[in-house]
Design an enzyme around this catalytic site. Structure first.
Site, PDB file in Angstrom:
ATOM      1  N   LEU A  56       0.877  -1.158   0.000  1.00  0.00           N
ATOM      2  CA  LEU A  56       0.000   0.000   0.000  1.00  0.00           C
ATOM      3  C   LEU A  56       0.918   1.212   0.000  1.00  0.00           C
ATOM      4  O   LEU A  56       1.906   1.224   0.746  1.00  0.00           O
ATOM      5  CB  LEU A  56      -0.866   0.032   1.256  1.00  0.00           C
ATOM      6  CG  LEU A  56      -2.177  -0.764   1.264  1.00  0.00           C
ATOM      7  CD1 LEU A  56      -2.804  -0.700   2.659  1.00  0.00           C
ATOM      8  CD2 LEU A  56      -3.154  -0.237   0.229  1.00  0.00           C
ATOM      9  N   ASP A  57       0.624   2.230  -0.802  1.00  0.00           N
ATOM     10  CA  ASP A  57       1.532   3.375  -0.807  1.00  0.00           C
ATOM     11  C   ASP A  57       1.494   4.097   0.531  1.00  0.00           C
ATOM     12  O   ASP A  57       0.601   3.888   1.345  1.00  0.00           O
ATOM     13  CB  ASP A  57       1.248   4.305  -1.993  1.00  0.00           C
ATOM     14  CG  ASP A  57      -0.081   5.016  -1.891  1.00  0.00           C
ATOM     15  OD1 ASP A  57      -0.338   5.649  -0.854  1.00  0.00           O
ATOM     16  OD2 ASP A  57      -0.860   4.956  -2.853  1.00  0.00           O
ATOM     17  N   VAL A  58       2.461   4.943   0.754  1.00  0.00           N
ATOM     18  CA  VAL A  58       2.673   5.545   2.065  1.00  0.00           C
ATOM     19  C   VAL A  58       1.477   6.391   2.514  1.00  0.00           C
ATOM     20  O   VAL A  58       1.206   6.513   3.714  1.00  0.00           O
ATOM     21  CB  VAL A  58       3.976   6.378   2.070  1.00  0.00           C
ATOM     22  CG1 VAL A  58       3.845   7.584   1.153  1.00  0.00           C
ATOM     23  CG2 VAL A  58       4.373   6.793   3.478  1.00  0.00           C
ATOM     24  N   ARG A  98      -5.142   5.586  -7.661  1.00  0.00           N
ATOM     25  CA  ARG A  98      -4.781   7.006  -7.696  1.00  0.00           C
ATOM     26  C   ARG A  98      -4.528   7.489  -9.127  1.00  0.00           C
ATOM     27  O   ARG A  98      -4.922   8.602  -9.500  1.00  0.00           O
ATOM     28  CB  ARG A  98      -3.545   7.249  -6.821  1.00  0.00           C
ATOM     29  CG  ARG A  98      -3.804   7.020  -5.336  1.00  0.00           C
ATOM     30  CD  ARG A  98      -2.559   7.314  -4.504  1.00  0.00           C
ATOM     31  NE  ARG A  98      -2.787   7.016  -3.101  1.00  0.00           N
ATOM     32  CZ  ARG A  98      -3.343   7.866  -2.234  1.00  0.00           C
ATOM     33  NH1 ARG A  98      -3.728   9.059  -2.638  1.00  0.00           N
ATOM     34  NH2 ARG A  98      -3.506   7.513  -0.973  1.00  0.00           N
ATOM     35  N   SER A 137      -1.675   0.409  -4.586  1.00  0.00           N
ATOM     36  CA  SER A 137      -2.837   1.170  -5.007  1.00  0.00           C
ATOM     37  C   SER A 137      -2.705   2.628  -4.586  1.00  0.00           C
ATOM     38  O   SER A 137      -1.898   2.953  -3.773  1.00  0.00           O
ATOM     39  CB  SER A 137      -4.093   0.577  -4.397  1.00  0.00           C
ATOM     40  OG  SER A 137      -4.259  -0.759  -4.820  1.00  0.00           O
TER      41      SER A 137
END
Length: 269
Positions: free
Chosen positions: A108-110, A199, A269
Site C-alpha cells: 500500500l503506498d505511504v 490514484r 494502489s
C-alpha cells in the site's frame, strides 16, 4: 531435487521470491562457498546455501506466520526504508521484526491505509501477488469532486494506463457527493494490483483521490470473523478458517487462470 535459489529462499521463509532475487543480484547469497547468480539451482539436501556468509539450515527455519496489519498513513510497506520512515515491521513486536523472514505481501503506498498481509511464506506471497491469480481487493476511496455516471462507467470497464488497459473493476457509490466537502466516497474492488492504480485512474479521470483505505484482501477483512475491527496500527494472526478460505481461493484461481511468463508485480494502489 534441484530448485531455483530464489524459490528455495522463499520456501524457507528467508524472503519473498522477489526479495530473494534482489539478494542474489546484490551478491548476498552464496552457494557452496561461491557468490550465487540469479537463475542458479540448488539441491537443499546436498548444497550449502548461505546469506551474507551465514549458512542457512532449513531445519531451523522460523515457524510460518500469517499476519494482518491495519497500516496507518505515513508507514511504508517495506522491511527497510532508505529514508528512515517507519515501516510495517515497526508495527510488530520486536520478536517478529528480526529473524522471522516476515515481509509484506504486495504494498500500500505511504499515503494509503488499511489491510496489508505479512508472512514468511514465500509461496503464499507469490500466489497472492502474481497477476494471473486475480485476488480481489476492496477499497474505500474518497474522491475530490462528483464524477458523473458515465465517468464511473468508464472506470468499471477498464482504463488505458500506459501500455495496457486495466481489468474491469467494481465501482459503487458508498456515500453520495457532499457539497460542503466537495467529495464522494466509492467502494472499488480490483482484480489486479498495478502500481498506484486507483490514484492514477482517478487522476486521469479528473477526480483525484483524497484518501484511500483497503478494507479487504480476498476474503480476509479488517473485521475478524467475530466482527471485531482491527484498530489502525495493530496486527492480528489469521485464523485457521481464514487461511483455509485463502488457500481455497488461490487453488480455484490457479485452475481457471492461464499461466503467464511475465514476472509478478507489486500490488500497490
Amino acid at each position: 531435487m534441484e530448485v531455483r535459489l530464489q524459490k528455495l529462499l522463499s520456501q524457507w521463509g528467508v524472503a519473498s521470491r522477489r526479495q530473494a532475487e534482489q539478494l542474489i543480484s546484490a551478491g548476498q547469497v552464496q552457494l557452496n562457498g561461491h557468490t550465487a547468480e540469479l537463475g542458479q539451482k540448488a539441491d537443499p539436501d546436498q548444497d550449502q546455501i548461505a546469506l551474507n556468509g551465514k549458512i542457512l539450515n532449513p531445519t531451523n527455519r522460523p515457524q510460518q506466520l500469517y499476519l494482518l496489519v491495519n497500516k496507518p498513513k505515513g508507514v511504508v510497506s517495506t522491511c527497510k526504508d532508505p529514508q528512515n520512515r517507519p515501516t510495517v515491521l515497526d508495527l510488530l513486536p520486536k520478536t517478529y521484526q528480526q529473524g522471522q523472514g516476515l515481509h509484506p505481501v504486495g504494498r500500500l503506498d505511504v499515503a494509503s491505509t488499511g489491510a496489508l498481509l505479512l508472512t514468511n511464506d514465500g509461496q503464499l506471497t507469490f500466489a497472492l501477488t502474481h497477476p494471473r491469480f486475480h485476488i480481489a481487493k476492496t477499497y474505500q476511496v474518497w474522491l475530490e469532486g462528483c464524477p458523473p455516471p458515465e465517468i464511473l462507467a468508464r472506470w468499471r470497464q477498464g482504463i488505458q494506463l500506459e501500455d495496457r488497459k486495466t481489468l474491469p473493476a467494481q465501482v459503487e457509490i458508498l456515500k453520495p457527493y457532499q457539497s460542503h466537502t466537495n467529495s464522494i466516497c466509492l467502494e472499488v474492488i480490483l482484480q489486479e494490483g498495478r502500481n498506484r492504480q486507483i490514484r492514477r485512474i482517478a487522476e486521469l479521470l479528473g477526480y483525484p483521490v483524497r484518501a484511500l483505505h483497503r478494507s479487504q484482501i480476498g476474503s480476509i477483512s479488517l473485521r475478524s470473523p467475530s466482527g471485531k475491527l482491527l484498530p489502525q496500527g495493530r496486527h492480528r494472526s489469521l485464523t485457521a478458517s481464514e487461511m483455509k478460505n485463502l488457500r481455497r481461493l488461490i487453488k480455484v484461481r490457479s485452475s481457471i487462470s492461464p499461466r503467464r511468463s511475465s514476472p509478478y508485480e507489486s500490488a500497490r494502489s
